[in-house]
Scaffold this motif. Structure first.
Motif, PDB file in Angstrom:
ATOM      1  N   SER A 157       0.842  -1.212   0.000  1.00 25.82           N
ATOM      2  CA  SER A 157       0.000   0.000   0.000  1.00 25.82           C
ATOM      3  C   SER A 157       0.874   1.257   0.000  1.00 25.82           C
ATOM      4  N   GLU A 158       2.056   1.187   0.611  1.00 24.78           N
ATOM      5  CA  GLU A 158       2.971   2.346   0.571  1.00 24.78           C
ATOM      6  C   GLU A 158       3.432   2.618  -0.853  1.00 24.78           C
ATOM      7  N   LEU A 159       3.704   1.545  -1.586  1.00 24.62           N
ATOM      8  CA  LEU A 159       4.114   1.704  -2.991  1.00 24.62           C
ATOM      9  C   LEU A 159       2.980   2.328  -3.800  1.00 24.62           C
ATOM     10  N   ILE A 160       1.769   1.828  -3.581  1.00 32.68           N
ATOM     11  CA  ILE A 160       0.606   2.365  -4.313  1.00 32.68           C
ATOM     12  C   ILE A 160       0.450   3.857  -3.998  1.00 32.68           C
ATOM     13  N   LEU A 161       0.580   4.200  -2.725  1.00 32.36           N
ATOM     14  CA  LEU A 161       0.468   5.608  -2.323  1.00 32.36           C
ATOM     15  C   LEU A 161       1.548   6.455  -3.011  1.00 32.36           C
ATOM     16  N   SER A 162       2.787   5.946  -3.031  1.00 33.60           N
ATOM     17  CA  SER A 162       3.881   6.698  -3.666  1.00 33.60           C
ATOM     18  C   SER A 162       3.604   6.941  -5.145  1.00 33.60           C
ATOM     19  N   VAL A 163       3.087   5.927  -5.819  1.00 33.19           N
ATOM     20  CA  VAL A 163       2.775   6.082  -7.253  1.00 33.19           C
ATOM     21  C   VAL A 163       1.718   7.162  -7.433  1.00 33.19           C
ATOM     22  N   LEU A 164       0.693   7.147  -6.569  1.00 36.13           N
ATOM     23  CA  LEU A 164      -0.385   8.138  -6.691  1.00 36.13           C
ATOM     24  C   LEU A 164       0.096   9.548  -6.364  1.00 36.13           C
ATOM     25  N   GLN A 165       1.122   9.648  -5.511  1.00 37.96           N
ATOM     26  CA  GLN A 165       1.611  10.967  -5.104  1.00 37.96           C
ATOM     27  C   GLN A 165       2.611  11.571  -6.090  1.00 37.96           C
ATOM     28  N   MET A 166       3.040  10.796  -7.082  1.00 40.60           N
ATOM     29  CA  MET A 166       3.931  11.359  -8.095  1.00 40.60           C
ATOM     30  C   MET A 166       3.217  12.513  -8.803  1.00 40.60           C
ATOM     31  N   PRO A 167       3.969  13.565  -9.207  1.00 38.42           N
ATOM     32  CA  PRO A 167       3.317  14.652  -9.941  1.00 38.42           C
ATOM     33  C   PRO A 167       2.561  14.096 -11.151  1.00 38.42           C
TER      34      PRO A 167
END
Ligand SMILES: NC(=O)c1ccc[n+]([C@@H]2O[C@H](COP(=O)([O-])OP(=O)(O)OC[C@H]3O[C@@H](n4cnc5c(N)ncnc54)[C@H](OP(=O)(O)O)[C@@H]3O)[C@@H](O)[C@H]2O)c1
Length: 240
Positions: free
Chosen positions: A214-224
Motif C-alpha cells: 500500500s505504501e508503494l501504491i500511495l507513492s505512485v499516486l503521489q507522483m506529480p
C-alpha cells in the motif's frame, strides 16, 4: 508530490489484505473512498471505521467482479454515491496453483474471470468518470507472476500477464487525456491469498506485508501528474 486530499478513489477487494491496507493508507491522506467486493459486512465495518477515524466519506457496493452485471451495478452504485472518481485501484483477485493437467478447467477459468475480466468490467464502467475529471490514475495489481511463468502457475500467471497487457494498452489510450495507468507487480505478500494458495511465507518478520504494497501504491499516486510509472515492482527480502 501530489496532494490526494479530497480526491476520490474506488478500490476493489478492500476488505482485507493489500486492498484494506491501501484503503487505510488513502483514508489517512484524506481520500474519499468507494469499495467493491463480495463481503458486505466486512466492507460496511471498514467504511464505519475509516469515516470515524479519518473523517472521510466511505461507501461500498457488493459484487463478484467476475460477473459483468454485478460489477457494473456496483461500479455505478459507488460512482453515484461518491459523485466523481479520480483514482481506481483494481486489486480484487484470487490465486490457486496446480499443473495444467491437474487443475480443474472451471477453476482455471474462474481465475481468469476474477483477475482479468473483473479488472476489465470495473475499469470499463469507471474510466468515463475519471476521464471527465481531466486527470486521474488507475492502478492494476498484477504480480511478479505476471512477468515470469512457473510450473503450476498457468492460470494465475496467464491472468496476471493479461493484466499487464491491459494496463499497457489502456495506458497508451488514455495518457494523452492525463490519466495514468500503472501496474503493480509484488512478489509474495503475507496475506490470506498467499497462505490459502500454499505459497511459502517463511520468516513472517522479513516477509513483505500488505502495508508495504500500500505504501508503494500511495507513492505512485503521489507522483506529480506529469509523471507516470508503467510498472512498479516490489520484492520481499525474505528468500523463498
Ligand atoms: N498476496 C500475494 O502474495 C500477492 C502477490 C502479488 C499480487 N497479489 C495480488 O494482490 C491482490 C490482492 O490480494 P491479497 O493478497 O490482498 O488477497 P486477499 O487478502 O485474499 O484479498 C483479496 C480481496 O479480493 C476480493 N475478491 C476476491 N475475489 C473477488 C471477487 N470475485 N469479486 C470481488 N472481490 C473479490 C476479496 O474480497 P471478498 O472475498 O469479500 O470478495 C478480498 O478483499 C490480488 O489481485 C492478488 O492477485 C497478491
Amino acid at each position: 508530490m501530489q496532494q490526494l486530499q479530497h480526491k476520490t478513489a474506488v478500490i476493489t477487494g478492500a476488505n482485507k489484505g493489500i486492498g484494506k491496507a491501501t484503503a487505510i493508507a488513502l483514508a489517512k491522506e484524506g481520500v474519499n473512498l468507494g469499495f467493491i467486493a463480495r463481503n458486505g459486512a466486512e466492507l460496511e465495518a471498514l467504511c464505519q471505521q475509516l469515516e470515524k477515524e479519518y473523517g472521510i466519506k466511505a461507501v461500498f457496493a457488493t459484487a463478484d467482479v467476475s460477473v459483468r452485471e454485478e460489477a457494473e451495478a456496483a461500479a455505478e452504485a459507488v460512482i453515484g454515491q461518491l459523485g466523481k472518481v479520480d483514482i481506481l485501484i483494481n486489486n480484487a483477485g484470487i490465486a490457486a496453483f496446480g499443473t495444467l493437467l491437474e487443475m480443474d478447467p472451471e477453476e482455471w477459468e474462474r481465475i481468469i474471470r476474477v483477475n482479468l475480466m473483473g479488472t476489465y468490467y470495473i475499469t470499463r464502467k469507471i474510466l468515463p468518470t475519471i476521464l471527465e475529471q481531466k486527470e486521474g490514475s488507475i492502478i492494476n495489481v498484477s504480480s511478479t507472476a505476471g512477468e515470469k511463468g512457473f510450473a503450476t502457475g498457468s492460470a494465475y500467471c496467464s491472468s496476471k500477464f493479461a493484466v499487464l497487457g491491459l494496463t499497457e494498452s489502456l495506458m497508451q489510450e488514455v495518457r494523452k487525456s492525463n490519466v495514468r495507468v500503472t501496474a503493480i507487480t509484488p512478489s509474495t505478500v503475507a496475506t490470506d491469498l498467499a497462505v490459502n494458495a500454499g505459497l511459502k511465507i517463511g520468516d513472517e518478520d522479513r516477509m513483505m506485508q500488505a502495508e508495504d504494497v500500500s505504501e508503494l501504491i500511495l507513492s505512485v499516486l503521489q507522483m506529480p501528474q506529469r509523471v507516470f510509472i508503467k510498472t512498479a515492482g516490489i520484492w520481499t527480502t525474505n528468500p523463498q
